[in-house]
Enzyme design. Sequence first.
Site, PDB file in Angstrom:
ATOM      1  N   CYS A   1       0.829  -1.213   0.000  1.00 14.00           N
ATOM      2  CA  CYS A   1       0.000   0.000   0.000  1.00 14.00           C
ATOM      3  C   CYS A   1       0.864   1.263   0.000  1.00 14.00           C
ATOM      4  O   CYS A   1       1.452   1.600  -1.019  1.00 14.00           O
ATOM      5  CB  CYS A   1      -0.985  -0.028   1.165  1.00 14.00           C
TER       6      CYS A   1
ATOM      7  N   HIS B   1      -3.769  -5.378   1.168  1.00 11.10           N
ATOM      8  CA  HIS B   1      -3.440  -5.807   2.527  1.00 11.10           C
ATOM      9  C   HIS B   1      -3.921  -7.241   2.744  1.00 11.10           C
ATOM     10  O   HIS B   1      -4.875  -7.688   2.115  1.00 11.10           O
ATOM     11  CB  HIS B   1      -4.122  -4.905   3.555  1.00 11.10           C
TER      12      HIS B   1
END
Length: 450
Positions: free
Chosen positions: A330, A412
Site C-alpha cells: 500500500c 493488505h
Amino acid sequence: MGKLKNISIFGTSSDAGKSTITFTIGKILQNLGYSVAPFKAQNVSNNSKVCNDGSEISIAQHFQAEVLDVDTSYHLNPILLKSGRGSSASLIVEGKVVITKDVREYYRDLDTLKPSVKRSFEYLDSIYDCVVCEGAGSPVELNLMDKDLSNIFIAQQYNTKIILVADIEKGGVFASIWGVYNLLPKKLRDNVIGVIINKFRGDLSLFDKGIEIIENEFKIPVLGVLPYTPFNLGFEDSASLKNFTQNCKNSKKSIAIISYPYMSNYNDFEPLINDDAICVEFINSNISLKEYDLIILPGSKLVVKDLLWLKDNGLFDQLKTIQKDILGICGGYQMMFEKIVDDIAVETIEPTTIDGLGFIDDNIYFAKEKILKKAQYEIFGKKVEGFEIHHGISEKYPLYYEKDNIRGTFVHGLFDDEDFKRYKKETIDRFVNSMRSRLDIDQILKSILI
C-alpha cells in the site's frame, strides 16, 4: 437466551487492555448462548480495515468482530479519526471519509456527530442481546468529559453497566481505580459492576491483600486479576505493537519492516510475527539492512511525510542501492514509484510532487475519493483474501508489481493463509478460556440480566 443490559468497558488509563477485555467478555457471553456485538463510538487510529459493507472501521473493532463472528459494518465504529495534513485529522463518519478538519474544529462540532453514534448503537442494540462498548483512554479527563463520545456519552445515554479495567503493570493501580471511580458522575458510579486488574506479572496470590483493599475500603468488587499474557494478535496501535513477543532462536528467515512515523495496518505482519521460522524486526533508524533476507515497506497513513522521513534519516539512499528482496504494501508500494503526485493536496497542505524510490516505471497520483475494496485477489501467484484502502493510483500497475527483487501491491492481507487463520482461532479460544477461568462471570452475568 434473552436481552441483557449493555456493557461499557472503561480503562483507568490508556492502554489498560480495554480492546482485549471487550472481545473477551463478549466471547464468554457468546459462549453462554447470547448474541453479542462489539462497539466503539469513536476511535483514533491510523489502522483500519474494510468491512463487508464496503465501509472503513478501526482495526480493533474489526478484530473484535472477527472474534465474535459478527458481520462487519460501520455500525461497530461510526466515528474514526486518522492523522491528516498539518494539525488536522481525517474524519471518517459511518465508514466514509467526510472531511479533513482541524482537531479543535472537530471538538467544537462534536454534537453534530452524536446522531451518527446513536443510529449505529441503536441498530446494534436492536439485533443483539448485548452490546459491549469499548471506551477510549480515561473516562475522567475532566476538561473533556462533555466531549467524550466513547465513555461518558454512551454510558449516560444508554445507562450501560460499567466494568473498569486497571493496568497494574504501569504502577499506581490503586490511585487509578480510586480516582476514576470517584471522579465519575454519581449515576455512572452506581452502574459500575466492578474492576478487572489486568497485566499482572508473577504470583497472582501476591495481590490478595490488594483485592481486600479495593473491595473493603474502595467498596468496588474485583471481578478478576488477569496475568500478563503475550497476545500477538489484533495490534491496534504502536503501543500494542511494542508488546509483541517472538522467539528467534530457531528462525530461518529474517525480515526488516521499516517502521516510519505514520506506519499503518500493522496487522499485515501478524502471520510473520507468529511464525517460528521467521524473525521480524521493526526498523526506525538508518541501520544496515544487509543482514536481512527481506525488507518490507509497510502501509502508511501519510505517504509523503513518511517518504520524506526515509530521505531525512538515510534509509532512502540505502534502499535505492541495496540488492535485497524488497516488498512494498500500500503506502510502501507507492513509495517505490518514480514520483508521487499530490496535485490536489489530499495528504499535503499544498499541491506537492515528490520523487519516489524509482523502482517502478510509473507515477502515483492521489485521487480525492479513497478506494475501499474487499475481495479475493490473485497476486504473486497465489490467492489472497484481502482489501484495499488508498488514495494513490497507478495507471500502469493498478494492483501490484513484480520484477527481479522488487515486489509491491496495494492489497493488505498478503500473508494471511488457512494455517494462520486456524492458528488465530485456536490462540483466541485458548486465551479467552484462560481469562474466563480468572473472571467472576457469575457476578458479571448477574449484574446485566434484565
